[in-house]
Design a protein around this motif. Sequence first.
Motif, PDB file in Angstrom:
ATOM      1  N   LEU A   1      19.638  26.494  33.368  1.00  0.00           N
ATOM      2  CA  LEU A   1      19.841  27.948  32.517  1.00  0.00           C
ATOM      3  C   LEU A   1      19.719  27.501  31.097  1.00  0.00           C
ATOM      4  CD1 LEU A   1      19.730  31.007  32.774  1.00  0.00           C
ATOM      5  CD2 LEU A   1      22.291  30.816  32.867  1.00  0.00           C
ATOM      6  N   LEU A   2      18.635  28.078  30.298  1.00  0.00           N
ATOM      7  CA  LEU A   2      18.438  27.878  28.996  1.00  0.00           C
ATOM      8  C   LEU A   2      19.478  28.666  28.302  1.00  0.00           C
ATOM      9  CD1 LEU A   2      16.837  25.916  27.041  1.00  0.00           C
ATOM     10  CD2 LEU A   2      15.481  28.116  26.595  1.00  0.00           C
ATOM     11  N   TYR A   3      20.393  28.393  27.392  1.00  0.00           N
ATOM     12  CA  TYR A   3      21.306  29.296  26.934  1.00  0.00           C
ATOM     13  C   TYR A   3      21.641  28.863  25.505  1.00  0.00           C
ATOM     14  CZ  TYR A   3      25.680  31.867  26.736  1.00  0.00           C
ATOM     15  OH  TYR A   3      26.552  32.945  26.529  1.00  0.00           O
ATOM     16  N   SER A   4      21.850  29.910  24.783  1.00  0.00           N
ATOM     17  CA  SER A   4      22.139  29.782  23.290  1.00  0.00           C
ATOM     18  C   SER A   4      23.157  29.004  22.919  1.00  0.00           C
ATOM     19  CB  SER A   4      22.538  31.118  22.649  1.00  0.00           C
ATOM     20  OG  SER A   4      21.604  32.134  22.941  1.00  0.00           O
ATOM     21  N   ASN A   5      24.323  28.746  23.499  1.00  0.00           N
ATOM     22  CA  ASN A   5      25.211  28.002  22.951  1.00  0.00           C
ATOM     23  C   ASN A   5      26.365  27.510  24.010  1.00  0.00           C
ATOM     24  OD1 ASN A   5      27.643  27.097  21.585  1.00  0.00           O
ATOM     25  ND2 ASN A   5      27.197  27.838  19.599  1.00  0.00           N
ATOM     26  N   VAL A   6      25.786  26.445  24.441  1.00  0.00           N
ATOM     27  CA  VAL A   6      26.923  26.060  25.413  1.00  0.00           C
ATOM     28  C   VAL A   6      28.350  25.774  25.262  1.00  0.00           C
ATOM     29  CG1 VAL A   6      24.957  24.799  27.190  1.00  0.00           C
ATOM     30  CG2 VAL A   6      26.190  23.675  25.652  1.00  0.00           C
ATOM     31  N   ALA A   7      28.665  25.348  24.186  1.00  0.00           N
ATOM     32  CA  ALA A   7      29.984  25.320  23.754  1.00  0.00           C
ATOM     33  C   ALA A   7      30.702  26.529  23.977  1.00  0.00           C
ATOM     34  CB  ALA A   7      30.068  24.909  22.183  1.00  0.00           C
ATOM     35  N   PHE A   8      29.980  27.779  23.829  1.00  0.00           N
ATOM     36  CA  PHE A   8      30.780  29.004  23.971  1.00  0.00           C
ATOM     37  C   PHE A   8      31.187  29.341  25.521  1.00  0.00           C
ATOM     38  CE2 PHE A   8      30.055  33.563  25.164  1.00  0.00           C
ATOM     39  CZ  PHE A   8      31.253  33.968  24.575  1.00  0.00           C
ATOM     40  N   VAL A   9      30.092  28.773  26.286  1.00  0.00           N
ATOM     41  CA  VAL A   9      30.127  28.921  27.717  1.00  0.00           C
ATOM     42  C   VAL A   9      31.391  28.016  28.258  1.00  0.00           C
ATOM     43  CG1 VAL A   9      29.248  28.425  30.172  1.00  0.00           C
ATOM     44  CG2 VAL A   9      27.820  29.299  28.077  1.00  0.00           C
ATOM     45  N   ARG A  10      31.640  26.859  27.681  1.00  0.00           N
ATOM     46  CA  ARG A  10      32.524  26.091  27.987  1.00  0.00           C
ATOM     47  C   ARG A  10      33.907  26.600  27.326  1.00  0.00           C
ATOM     48  NH1 ARG A  10      32.621  19.891  25.800  1.00  0.00           N
ATOM     49  NH2 ARG A  10      30.909  19.976  27.342  1.00  0.00           N
ATOM     50  N   GLU A  11      34.001  27.227  26.462  1.00  0.00           N
ATOM     51  CA  GLU A  11      35.324  27.652  25.691  1.00  0.00           C
ATOM     52  C   GLU A  11      35.505  29.199  26.733  1.00  0.00           C
ATOM     53  OE1 GLU A  11      36.880  29.739  21.738  1.00  0.00           O
ATOM     54  OE2 GLU A  11      35.089  28.221  21.756  1.00  0.00           O
ATOM     55  N   ALA A  12      34.489  29.831  27.189  1.00  0.00           N
ATOM     56  CA  ALA A  12      34.808  31.026  27.802  1.00  0.00           C
ATOM     57  C   ALA A  12      35.307  30.558  29.227  1.00  0.00           C
ATOM     58  CB  ALA A  12      33.481  31.798  28.234  1.00  0.00           C
ATOM     59  N   PHE A  13      34.928  29.544  29.910  1.00  0.00           N
ATOM     60  CA  PHE A  13      35.409  29.211  31.224  1.00  0.00           C
ATOM     61  C   PHE A  13      36.690  28.403  31.318  1.00  0.00           C
ATOM     62  CE2 PHE A  13      31.002  28.526  33.125  1.00  0.00           C
ATOM     63  CZ  PHE A  13      30.839  29.894  33.074  1.00  0.00           C
ATOM     64  N   SER A  14      37.193  28.212  29.781  1.00  0.00           N
ATOM     65  CA  SER A  14      38.318  27.226  29.626  1.00  0.00           C
ATOM     66  C   SER A  14      38.789  26.540  30.491  1.00  0.00           C
ATOM     67  CB  SER A  14      39.640  28.464  29.500  1.00  0.00           C
ATOM     68  OG  SER A  14      39.648  29.224  30.609  1.00  0.00           O
ATOM     69  N   THR A  15      37.873  25.532  31.092  1.00  0.00           N
ATOM     70  CA  THR A  15      38.225  24.425  31.910  1.00  0.00           C
ATOM     71  C   THR A  15      39.186  23.476  31.060  1.00  0.00           C
ATOM     72  OG1 THR A  15      36.338  25.020  33.055  1.00  0.00           O
ATOM     73  CG2 THR A  15      37.277  22.814  33.611  1.00  0.00           C
ATOM     74  N   SER A  16      40.247  23.064  31.677  1.00  0.00           N
ATOM     75  CA  SER A  16      41.086  21.893  31.085  1.00  0.00           C
ATOM     76  C   SER A  16      40.375  20.675  31.316  1.00  0.00           C
ATOM     77  CB  SER A  16      42.429  22.090  31.724  1.00  0.00           C
ATOM     78  OG  SER A  16      42.919  23.327  31.630  1.00  0.00           O
ATOM     79  N   ALA A  17      40.574  19.751  29.978  1.00  0.00           N
ATOM     80  CA  ALA A  17      40.111  18.494  30.115  1.00  0.00           C
ATOM     81  C   ALA A  17      40.495  17.829  31.239  1.00  0.00           C
ATOM     82  CB  ALA A  17      40.120  18.164  28.552  1.00  0.00           C
ATOM     83  N   TRP A  18      41.844  17.749  31.214  1.00  0.00           N
ATOM     84  CA  TRP A  18      42.546  16.905  32.204  1.00  0.00           C
ATOM     85  C   TRP A  18      41.849  17.168  33.483  1.00  0.00           C
ATOM     86  CZ3 TRP A  18      45.292  18.588  36.392  1.00  0.00           C
ATOM     87  CH2 TRP A  18      45.729  19.909  36.466  1.00  0.00           C
ATOM     88  N   ILE A  19      41.579  18.272  33.810  1.00  0.00           N
ATOM     89  CA  ILE A  19      41.084  18.469  35.499  1.00  0.00           C
ATOM     90  C   ILE A  19      39.639  17.940  35.359  1.00  0.00           C
ATOM     91  CG2 ILE A  19      40.049  20.591  36.768  1.00  0.00           C
ATOM     92  CD1 ILE A  19      41.958  22.381  35.744  1.00  0.00           C
ATOM     93  N   VAL A  20      38.830  17.825  34.566  1.00  0.00           N
ATOM     94  CA  VAL A  20      37.559  17.239  34.581  1.00  0.00           C
ATOM     95  C   VAL A  20      37.915  15.693  34.714  1.00  0.00           C
ATOM     96  CG1 VAL A  20      35.549  16.785  33.293  1.00  0.00           C
ATOM     97  CG2 VAL A  20      36.476  18.888  33.137  1.00  0.00           C
ATOM     98  N   ARG A  21      38.975  15.109  33.942  1.00  0.00           N
ATOM     99  CA  ARG A  21      39.270  13.959  34.006  1.00  0.00           C
ATOM    100  C   ARG A  21      39.676  13.483  35.447  1.00  0.00           C
ATOM    101  NH1 ARG A  21      42.427  14.468  29.265  1.00  0.00           N
ATOM    102  NH2 ARG A  21      41.267  14.450  27.518  1.00  0.00           N
ATOM    103  N   MET A  22      40.560  14.221  35.762  1.00  0.00           N
ATOM    104  CA  MET A  22      41.112  13.992  37.252  1.00  0.00           C
ATOM    105  C   MET A  22      40.124  14.122  38.109  1.00  0.00           C
ATOM    106  SD  MET A  22      43.877  16.392  39.240  1.00  0.00           S
ATOM    107  CE  MET A  22      42.643  17.294  39.676  1.00  0.00           C
ATOM    108  N   LEU A  23      38.887  14.775  38.233  1.00  0.00           N
ATOM    109  CA  LEU A  23      37.787  15.043  39.104  1.00  0.00           C
ATOM    110  C   LEU A  23      37.059  13.471  39.033  1.00  0.00           C
ATOM    111  CD1 LEU A  23      36.521  18.566  38.472  1.00  0.00           C
ATOM    112  CD2 LEU A  23      37.529  17.651  40.568  1.00  0.00           C
TER     113      LEU A  23
END
Lengths: 289, 306
Positions: B35-57
């Motif tokens: 999905l082409l999106y204007s600014n993925v940094a905004f999506v990441r911020e909107a979802f507010s996924t914690s970095a430690w969860i990603v590291r744990m995964l």
Amino acid sequence: MPATDRGRRLRNALLTGKRRPRLFGSGSPSGLRGDGYEFAELRAYVAGDDPRRIDWAATARSGALQTRVVLEDVALTMAAIVDTSASMRVGRSTSLLDCALDVLRAWFEAVESEDRAMQITARGAVPDIRLRGRAAATAAFAFHASASEQFDLWNHLRIARAILPAGSALLLITDGYDFTEEETVPDGDAMLADLGRRYDMTCLVARDPWYEGLPLRGFVRFKDAQSGRLLDAYIGARQRRAYVEAVARREARLIERLEQARWRAAPLLEGAGPASLYAAFGVGHLVQS
Amino acid sequence: MSFEYPWRLPVALLAILAVGWYLRYAARRRDAAALLYSNVAFVREAFSTSAWIVRMLVAAWIVSVALLALAVAGPRITLPVPVQQGSAVICVDTSGSMASTDIAPTRSAAATAAARAFIRRSPPGIRIGIVAFSSQAEVVQPLTSHHRRAIQALAQLPPPNGATAIGDALALAARMLPARGHRVIVLLTDGVNNTGVNPMAVAQRLGELHVPVYTIGIGTNSGAFIPGTGEPAQLDQGALRAYAQVSGGTYARASDAGELRGILSHLGGVTGFEQRRVDASLAFALLAGLGMLASFLVGSFFGGYR
């Protein structure tokens, strides 16, 4: 590009708007060298005219008070900046950029014979600021930035401030992501306020195509239109809710920030570009889908 | 930990790398459908996924893949496992002193109930024999893996009568046991030996043969009398503790039937364990699957990104 009824109403709104600088007596309000008041016509004096504008020679010849009308009273300088960055090339049925171009067309439709029209580009105004009338509007609309040209919002605004005479009407169409680069433009708010004081500023903020909600569920891959960077994310109910709230919050904050700088700001809706523009000036109604 | 097929380890790693490469290749092909999106940094911020969860995964995924590779190589680890071919002989005292009622209802009934509990708690496959002893020892049930039959044999125990030949009982139990394997003797008695061979000598010999004797003292020194004799019923704890000690077993005293059942039930549970090398492939594969499933589910709920 004939002038439409709504184009004329838009022009009238710009001419009579409170942001229009009031010209009194002699002197030049323009920041452009040599671009002082330009004589347009003589007309009979009406109550309220600045006495300093009375042409005494013409009065003596005609036997009745004659007022000098300068071009700045009846002509506009209409400029536009269109965000052509890759982030504007997204959309549902049509891209935000196509929608912006529709707005640009409607903007320049308001141009009449003595008006200036130009598009602010990275290299200056297109066409030359001295060109007037419909020809200028056509040339301004025809300009398209090359795809390789990097769009820099703040740089474009600096160029506009250097080129445009005070009282010009400047339309900015953007998705607003460049406004958040505070680290690169620390005095951004001061610059916005300065532009708001000098010009009749209007900004149409391109609304996020998925303002009502993301169209997908489950595992989704996003691709950044600007950098090509990928983002794999899972979209569940929680993410959908968070996204809708964040998009609405971002748009509201941006509009509020611009209004604080004395800009006219409104959302630009996909598929309703000209209507968004007219609605911002109060010369039409915008039906939000 | 050792491996049954160590050569499979590099092969599995290569296979995993190949699969990883293919998934990456497939992902690149999928990029076109992103999905082409204007600014993925905004999506990441909107979802507010914690970095430690990603590291744990990511960590969970890497560990799972490593476990899968190990599972393919056939890991073998040493674990205490239930022994399926062990043997236990229960020696039940049927001397006259076991008719005493200082343990309700009688010492003899309490011993029988406890032996029954021990048999029921023993792991399947454990062979169980029963020896009854008073003035002399006799086999009530030869070693059998049919636990139900052993329980039925408890009904054939003679009524309390006669002297106490603990040494004879231990010697007979030793003869019943096989020459190898996991072997134990459980002695249920009040401990006062008054006939037959010296039980201490037999216990010592059993210790040398690595056959522990678990002694259970039944009764009290409360001054109760043996019914019909006028003699006091006693409990020789010192002797029982000594038999257990020299043979490598343990001594426990049961003052009532409930406590006795508890001790023997516990003994039945621990009798059948032995340190063995076991195939852990399935466990590793299951852990890997669980890890992958968990990372998927966590990712599903919180949303992951890279």
